[in-house]
Design an enzyme around this catalytic site. Structure first.
Site, PDB file in Angstrom:
ATOM      1  N   SER A 251     -39.744 -47.435   2.323  1.00  0.00           N
ATOM      2  CA  SER A 251     -41.369 -47.335   3.569  1.00  0.00           C
ATOM      3  C   SER A 251     -40.953 -48.099   5.140  1.00  0.00           C
ATOM      4  O   SER A 251     -41.935 -48.469   5.885  1.00  0.00           O
ATOM      5  CB  SER A 251     -42.512 -47.477   3.146  1.00  0.00           C
ATOM      6  OG  SER A 251     -42.113 -48.730   2.600  1.00  0.00           O
ATOM      7  N   CYS A 252     -39.910 -49.273   4.595  1.00  0.00           N
ATOM      8  CA  CYS A 252     -39.903 -50.579   5.991  1.00  0.00           C
ATOM      9  C   CYS A 252     -39.031 -50.654   6.004  1.00  0.00           C
ATOM     10  O   CYS A 252     -37.402 -50.708   5.922  1.00  0.00           O
ATOM     11  CB  CYS A 252     -40.337 -51.342   5.244  1.00  0.00           C
ATOM     12  SG  CYS A 252     -40.517 -52.917   6.570  1.00  0.00           S
ATOM     13  N   GLY A 253     -38.086 -50.238   7.337  1.00  0.00           N
ATOM     14  CA  GLY A 253     -36.670 -50.284   8.129  1.00  0.00           C
ATOM     15  C   GLY A 253     -36.900 -51.699   8.359  1.00  0.00           C
ATOM     16  O   GLY A 253     -35.920 -52.195   9.189  1.00  0.00           O
TER      17      GLY A 253
ATOM     18  N   CYS B 124     -38.140 -55.178   7.327  1.00  0.00           N
ATOM     19  CA  CYS B 124     -38.831 -55.827   6.149  1.00  0.00           C
ATOM     20  C   CYS B 124     -38.194 -57.008   6.423  1.00  0.00           C
ATOM     21  O   CYS B 124     -38.905 -58.239   5.774  1.00  0.00           O
ATOM     22  CB  CYS B 124     -38.830 -55.476   5.347  1.00  0.00           C
ATOM     23  SG  CYS B 124     -39.797 -53.966   5.358  1.00  0.00           S
TER      24      CYS B 124
END
Length: 337
Positions: free
Chosen positions: A155-157, A159
Protein backbone atom coordinates in the site's frame (compact mmCIF):
# COMPACT_ATOMS: atom_id res chain seq x y z
CA UNK A 1 4.72 -20.24 -15.52
CA UNK A 2 3.72 -17.44 -13.15
CA UNK A 3 0.13 -16.43 -12.55
CA UNK A 4 -1.58 -13.38 -11.11
CA UNK A 5 -4.38 -15.54 -9.69
CA UNK A 6 -4.65 -18.36 -7.16
CA UNK A 7 -7.54 -20.68 -6.33
CA UNK A 8 -8.49 -21.43 -2.72
CA UNK A 9 -11.37 -23.18 -1.02
CA UNK A 10 -13.51 -20.89 1.12
CA UNK A 11 -16.62 -20.99 3.29
CA UNK A 12 -19.25 -18.44 2.27
CA UNK A 13 -21.67 -17.45 5.03
CA UNK A 14 -25.05 -15.81 4.45
CA UNK A 15 -27.56 -14.90 7.15
CA UNK A 16 -30.43 -16.42 5.18
CA UNK A 17 -28.93 -19.44 3.45
CA UNK A 18 -26.23 -20.46 5.92
CA UNK A 19 -22.79 -21.75 5.00
CA UNK A 20 -21.58 -23.10 1.67
CA UNK A 21 -18.16 -24.22 0.49
CA UNK A 22 -16.71 -23.39 -2.90
CA UNK A 23 -13.54 -22.41 -4.74
CA UNK A 24 -12.61 -18.74 -4.89
CA UNK A 25 -10.06 -16.75 -6.89
CA UNK A 26 -7.52 -14.51 -5.16
CA UNK A 27 -4.91 -12.10 -6.41
CA UNK A 28 -1.37 -13.45 -5.95
CA UNK A 29 1.01 -11.44 -3.80
CA UNK A 30 4.74 -12.25 -3.63
CA UNK A 31 7.89 -10.29 -2.82
CA UNK A 32 10.13 -8.99 -5.59
CA UNK A 33 13.70 -7.95 -4.86
CA UNK A 34 14.94 -5.31 -7.29
CA UNK A 35 18.71 -5.07 -7.73
CA UNK A 36 20.79 -2.56 -9.63
CA UNK A 37 24.20 -3.77 -10.84
CA UNK A 38 23.83 -6.74 -8.49
CA UNK A 39 23.18 -4.67 -5.37
CA UNK A 40 19.78 -4.71 -3.70
CA UNK A 41 17.79 -1.53 -4.17
CA UNK A 42 14.38 -2.44 -2.75
CA UNK A 43 11.95 -5.23 -1.98
CA UNK A 44 8.30 -4.74 -2.84
CA UNK A 45 5.23 -6.92 -2.54
CA UNK A 46 3.72 -7.36 -5.99
CA UNK A 47 1.60 -9.47 -8.31
CA UNK A 48 4.16 -11.62 -10.20
CA UNK A 49 3.55 -10.52 -13.79
CA UNK A 50 5.38 -7.87 -15.84
CA UNK A 51 8.30 -7.95 -13.40
CA UNK A 52 10.78 -6.37 -15.83
CA UNK A 53 8.45 -3.45 -16.51
CA UNK A 54 7.97 -3.05 -12.76
CA UNK A 55 11.71 -3.00 -12.06
CA UNK A 56 12.50 -0.57 -14.87
CA UNK A 57 9.56 1.66 -13.96
CA UNK A 58 10.69 1.69 -10.35
CA UNK A 59 14.19 2.73 -11.42
CA UNK A 60 12.68 5.51 -13.53
CA UNK A 61 10.54 6.71 -10.62
CA UNK A 62 13.59 6.81 -8.39
CA UNK A 63 15.56 8.91 -10.88
CA UNK A 64 18.13 6.17 -11.48
CA UNK A 65 17.43 5.93 -15.23
CA UNK A 66 15.82 8.28 -17.73
CA UNK A 67 15.50 6.19 -20.87
CA UNK A 68 15.96 2.72 -22.31
CA UNK A 69 19.49 3.67 -23.35
CA UNK A 70 20.42 3.82 -19.66
CA UNK A 71 19.83 0.06 -19.27
CA UNK A 72 22.20 -2.62 -20.52
CA UNK A 73 20.24 -5.66 -19.35
CA UNK A 74 17.35 -6.76 -17.15
CA UNK A 75 17.27 -10.37 -15.97
CA UNK A 76 16.09 -12.80 -13.34
CA UNK A 77 18.98 -13.72 -11.05
CA UNK A 78 20.51 -17.13 -10.55
CA UNK A 79 19.28 -18.85 -7.40
CA UNK A 80 22.79 -19.43 -6.11
CA UNK A 81 24.05 -16.02 -7.14
CA UNK A 82 25.59 -13.81 -4.46
CA UNK A 83 24.33 -10.28 -3.77
CA UNK A 84 26.86 -8.74 -6.16
CA UNK A 85 25.81 -10.90 -9.10
CA UNK A 86 27.79 -11.76 -12.20
CA UNK A 87 29.75 -9.43 -14.40
CA UNK A 88 27.33 -8.91 -17.32
CA UNK A 89 30.13 -8.00 -19.70
CA UNK A 90 31.71 -11.46 -19.37
CA UNK A 91 28.50 -13.39 -20.02
CA UNK A 92 27.00 -14.62 -23.25
CA UNK A 93 24.26 -12.45 -24.70
CA UNK A 94 21.03 -13.55 -22.94
CA UNK A 95 17.69 -14.25 -24.54
CA UNK A 96 14.26 -12.72 -24.02
CA UNK A 97 12.23 -14.29 -21.24
CA UNK A 98 8.89 -15.66 -22.50
CA UNK A 99 7.43 -16.44 -19.09
CA UNK A 100 3.82 -16.72 -20.22
CA UNK A 101 2.88 -13.44 -18.57
CA UNK A 102 3.08 -11.11 -21.56
CA UNK A 103 6.67 -10.19 -20.78
CA UNK A 104 7.72 -10.90 -24.33
CA UNK A 105 5.82 -7.88 -25.63
CA UNK A 106 7.40 -5.80 -22.89
CA UNK A 107 10.88 -6.74 -23.92
CA UNK A 108 11.12 -5.45 -27.46
CA UNK A 109 11.58 -1.67 -27.17
CA UNK A 110 12.68 0.42 -30.17
CA UNK A 111 15.59 1.85 -28.19
CA UNK A 112 18.81 0.13 -27.21
CA UNK A 113 17.66 -1.62 -24.07
CA UNK A 114 20.38 -4.25 -23.96
CA UNK A 115 18.96 -7.71 -23.39
CA UNK A 116 16.50 -9.48 -21.13
CA UNK A 117 17.64 -12.84 -19.89
CA UNK A 118 16.22 -16.00 -18.41
CA UNK A 119 14.79 -18.42 -20.94
CA UNK A 120 11.79 -20.53 -19.98
CA UNK A 121 13.92 -23.68 -19.97
CA UNK A 122 16.34 -22.12 -17.51
CA UNK A 123 13.73 -21.00 -14.99
CA UNK A 124 14.57 -23.88 -12.66
CA UNK A 125 18.00 -22.32 -12.12
CA UNK A 126 16.74 -18.77 -11.62
CA UNK A 127 14.78 -16.94 -8.97
CA UNK A 128 11.79 -15.23 -10.52
CA UNK A 129 11.42 -13.16 -7.36
CA UNK A 130 14.75 -11.38 -7.90
CA UNK A 131 15.29 -9.04 -10.85
CA UNK A 132 18.60 -7.33 -11.57
CA UNK A 133 19.00 -4.23 -13.72
CA UNK A 134 22.46 -3.77 -15.20
CA UNK A 135 22.99 -0.10 -15.99
CA UNK A 136 24.67 1.09 -19.16
CA UNK A 137 28.32 2.10 -18.65
CA UNK A 138 27.53 5.83 -18.81
CA UNK A 139 25.00 5.68 -15.94
CA UNK A 140 26.14 6.16 -12.36
CA UNK A 141 24.74 3.58 -9.92
CA UNK A 142 22.50 4.80 -7.09
CA UNK A 143 24.18 5.94 -3.93
CA UNK A 144 23.59 4.27 -0.60
CA UNK A 145 21.27 7.09 0.46
CA UNK A 146 18.68 6.17 -2.17
CA UNK A 147 18.79 2.44 -1.56
CA UNK A 148 15.87 1.14 0.43
CA UNK A 149 17.03 -1.89 2.38
CA UNK A 150 13.62 -3.03 3.62
CA UNK A 151 10.37 -4.57 2.52
CA UNK A 152 7.96 -2.03 1.06
CA UNK A 153 4.31 -2.65 1.84
CA UNK A 154 1.91 -3.10 -1.07
CA UNK A 155 0.00 0.00 0.00
CA UNK A 156 2.96 2.35 0.21
CA UNK A 157 5.60 3.18 -2.37
CA UNK A 158 7.63 5.52 -0.20
CA UNK A 159 7.67 4.01 3.28
CA UNK A 160 11.39 3.30 3.10
CA UNK A 161 12.49 6.77 2.09
CA UNK A 162 14.84 8.32 4.63
CA UNK A 163 13.16 11.71 4.32
CA UNK A 164 10.41 13.42 2.39
CA UNK A 165 12.92 15.90 1.00
CA UNK A 166 14.65 13.10 -0.92
CA UNK A 167 11.42 12.29 -2.74
CA UNK A 168 10.41 15.88 -3.46
CA UNK A 169 12.70 16.01 -6.46
CA UNK A 170 12.54 17.49 -9.93
CA UNK A 171 11.20 15.17 -12.59
CA UNK A 172 13.40 13.61 -15.23
CA UNK A 173 11.05 15.10 -17.82
CA UNK A 174 9.59 18.44 -16.73
CA UNK A 175 6.08 19.06 -18.02
CA UNK A 176 6.35 21.70 -20.77
CA UNK A 177 4.45 23.38 -23.58
CA UNK A 178 4.06 20.07 -25.43
CA UNK A 179 1.55 19.14 -22.73
CA UNK A 180 -0.81 22.05 -23.42
CA UNK A 181 -3.60 19.80 -24.69
CA UNK A 182 -7.20 19.86 -23.46
CA UNK A 183 -9.77 17.13 -22.84
CA UNK A 184 -13.48 17.65 -22.41
CA UNK A 185 -15.10 16.81 -19.10
CA UNK A 186 -17.07 13.84 -20.42
CA UNK A 187 -13.92 12.20 -21.78
CA UNK A 188 -12.11 12.60 -18.46
CA UNK A 189 -15.06 11.24 -16.46
CA UNK A 190 -15.17 8.19 -18.74
CA UNK A 191 -11.50 7.23 -18.36
CA UNK A 192 -11.98 4.94 -15.30
CA UNK A 193 -14.55 2.96 -17.26
CA UNK A 194 -12.04 2.46 -20.08
CA UNK A 195 -9.50 1.33 -17.51
CA UNK A 196 -11.86 -1.14 -15.84
CA UNK A 197 -12.66 -2.79 -19.18
CA UNK A 198 -9.08 -4.11 -19.28
CA UNK A 199 -8.77 -5.03 -15.59
CA UNK A 200 -9.31 -8.72 -16.26
CA UNK A 201 -7.85 -10.05 -13.02
CA UNK A 202 -9.69 -7.50 -10.87
CA UNK A 203 -12.94 -8.64 -12.43
CA UNK A 204 -12.23 -12.15 -11.13
CA UNK A 205 -10.62 -11.35 -7.77
CA UNK A 206 -11.62 -7.82 -6.76
CA UNK A 207 -8.17 -7.54 -5.21
CA UNK A 208 -5.96 -5.60 -7.61
CA UNK A 209 -5.25 -1.98 -8.40
CA UNK A 210 -5.11 -0.91 -12.02
CA UNK A 211 -3.21 1.75 -13.93
CA UNK A 212 -3.46 2.70 -17.58
CA UNK A 213 -1.98 5.11 -20.08
CA UNK A 214 -4.48 7.03 -22.20
CA UNK A 215 -3.31 8.45 -25.52
CA UNK A 216 -4.80 11.91 -26.13
CA UNK A 217 -4.22 11.67 -29.91
CA UNK A 218 -5.91 8.31 -30.50
CA UNK A 219 -8.41 8.37 -27.65
CA UNK A 220 -7.42 4.84 -26.60
CA UNK A 221 -5.74 3.14 -23.67
CA UNK A 222 -2.25 2.17 -24.78
CA UNK A 223 -1.57 -0.18 -21.90
CA UNK A 224 -3.22 -1.37 -18.68
CA UNK A 225 -1.42 -3.09 -15.82
CA UNK A 226 -2.67 -4.57 -12.54
CA UNK A 227 -0.99 -5.23 -9.21
CA UNK A 228 -1.72 -5.64 -5.52
CA UNK A 229 0.16 -2.38 -4.99
CA UNK A 230 -1.13 0.80 -6.62
CA UNK A 231 2.42 2.15 -6.96
CA UNK A 232 3.52 -1.12 -8.58
CA UNK A 233 0.74 -0.89 -11.16
CA UNK A 234 1.94 2.60 -12.06
CA UNK A 235 5.58 1.49 -12.22
CA UNK A 236 4.61 -1.32 -14.60
CA UNK A 237 2.91 1.19 -16.90
CA UNK A 238 5.80 3.66 -16.80
CA UNK A 239 8.35 0.87 -17.27
CA UNK A 240 6.47 -0.34 -20.34
CA UNK A 241 6.42 3.21 -21.74
CA UNK A 242 10.16 3.62 -21.14
CA UNK A 243 10.99 0.38 -22.93
CA UNK A 244 8.73 1.39 -25.81
CA UNK A 245 10.64 4.67 -26.19
CA UNK A 246 7.59 6.83 -25.42
CA UNK A 247 9.11 9.13 -22.77
CA UNK A 248 8.39 11.90 -22.04
CA UNK A 249 4.67 11.16 -21.83
CA UNK A 250 3.69 14.71 -22.77
CA UNK A 251 0.48 13.72 -24.60
CA UNK A 252 -0.64 10.93 -22.29
CA UNK A 253 -2.93 10.67 -19.26
CA UNK A 254 -2.19 8.32 -16.37
CA UNK A 255 -5.38 6.73 -15.04
CA UNK A 256 -5.47 4.84 -11.73
CA UNK A 257 -8.15 2.84 -9.96
CA UNK A 258 -6.87 3.98 -6.57
CA UNK A 259 -6.54 7.19 -4.61
CA UNK A 260 -4.04 9.76 -5.87
CA UNK A 261 -1.32 9.58 -3.27
CA UNK A 262 1.85 11.65 -3.24
CA UNK A 263 4.02 8.84 -4.56
CA UNK A 264 1.78 8.33 -7.62
CA UNK A 265 1.95 12.03 -8.51
CA UNK A 266 5.72 11.92 -8.04
CA UNK A 267 6.06 8.91 -10.32
CA UNK A 268 3.91 10.59 -12.99
CA UNK A 269 6.00 13.75 -12.75
CA UNK A 270 9.22 11.77 -13.24
CA UNK A 271 7.86 10.51 -16.57
CA UNK A 272 6.55 13.91 -17.72
CA UNK A 273 2.87 12.94 -17.41
CA UNK A 274 0.75 16.13 -17.56
CA UNK A 275 -2.52 14.66 -16.23
CA UNK A 276 -3.34 12.10 -13.55
CA UNK A 277 -6.93 10.88 -13.22
CA UNK A 278 -7.80 8.83 -10.12
CA UNK A 279 -10.97 7.10 -8.98
CA UNK A 280 -10.56 8.16 -5.36
CA UNK A 281 -9.31 11.14 -3.38
CA UNK A 282 -5.85 12.72 -3.50
CA UNK A 283 -3.85 13.70 -0.45
CA UNK A 284 -2.96 17.30 0.35
CA UNK A 285 0.68 16.65 -0.48
CA UNK A 286 -0.29 15.10 -3.82
CA UNK A 287 -2.20 18.25 -4.74
CA UNK A 288 0.74 20.41 -3.69
CA UNK A 289 3.18 18.44 -5.85
CA UNK A 290 0.78 18.44 -8.82
CA UNK A 291 0.55 22.24 -8.68
CA UNK A 292 4.31 22.60 -8.38
CA UNK A 293 4.77 20.26 -11.37
CA UNK A 294 2.15 21.99 -13.57
CA UNK A 295 0.19 18.74 -13.60
CA UNK A 296 -3.58 18.35 -13.86
CA UNK A 297 -4.84 16.21 -10.98
CA UNK A 298 -8.36 14.81 -10.98
CA UNK A 299 -9.95 12.73 -8.22
CA UNK A 300 -13.29 11.09 -7.42
CA UNK A 301 -13.70 10.33 -11.12
CA UNK A 302 -16.84 8.20 -11.20
CA UNK A 303 -18.40 8.28 -14.67
CA UNK A 304 -20.75 11.20 -14.12
CA UNK A 305 -18.62 13.40 -11.88
CA UNK A 306 -15.06 14.33 -10.98
CA UNK A 307 -13.16 16.86 -8.88
CA UNK A 308 -10.29 18.87 -10.39
CA UNK A 309 -7.64 19.67 -7.78
CA UNK A 310 -4.93 21.18 -9.99
CA UNK A 311 -4.43 22.21 -13.62
CA UNK A 312 -8.08 22.99 -14.34
CA UNK A 313 -7.20 24.66 -17.65
CA UNK A 314 -6.57 21.29 -19.36
CA UNK A 315 -10.16 20.15 -18.82
CA UNK A 316 -12.86 21.98 -20.75
CA UNK A 317 -16.66 21.71 -20.79
CA UNK A 318 -18.15 19.64 -23.62
CA UNK A 319 -19.16 21.46 -26.77
CA UNK A 320 -22.73 22.78 -26.81
CA UNK A 321 -25.05 23.87 -29.57
CA UNK A 322 -24.00 27.48 -29.06
CA UNK A 323 -20.41 26.42 -29.75
CA UNK A 324 -21.33 24.96 -33.14
CA UNK A 325 -20.34 26.71 -36.34
CA UNK A 326 -22.94 29.17 -37.54
CA UNK A 327 -23.54 29.20 -41.27
CA UNK A 328 -23.84 32.71 -42.65
CA UNK A 329 -26.90 33.07 -44.87
CA UNK A 330 -26.90 35.91 -47.48
CA UNK A 331 -29.56 38.57 -46.94
CA UNK A 332 -31.37 37.80 -50.20
CA UNK A 333 -31.44 34.10 -49.38
CA UNK A 334 -32.71 34.84 -45.89
CA UNK A 335 -35.51 36.98 -47.27
CA UNK A 336 -36.65 34.12 -49.49
CA UNK A 337 -37.02 31.75 -46.56
Amino acid sequence: MRSSQARVRVARVHADTGRTHRADTLAVEEPLEIRVNGTRLAVTMRTPVHDFSLAVGFALSEGIINSADDVFRVRYCQKDQGPKGLNPHTQAQPQDHPDGNSLTSDLAPPLGLGAFSGTESALQNTSDNVVDITLAPHVLPPTATVQRQLVVNSSCGLCGRQSLDEVHQNGCYPIDERSDFTLDELTVMGLPNQLSEDQKVFAKTGGLHGAGLYDVKTGKMLVVREDVGRHNAVDKVLGWALMEGLLPLSDKVLVTSSRASFELVQKAAMAGVPMLVAVSAPSSLAVELAKESDMTLVGFTRGHRCVIYAGEERIVPPATETDADVIDVPDDAANSL
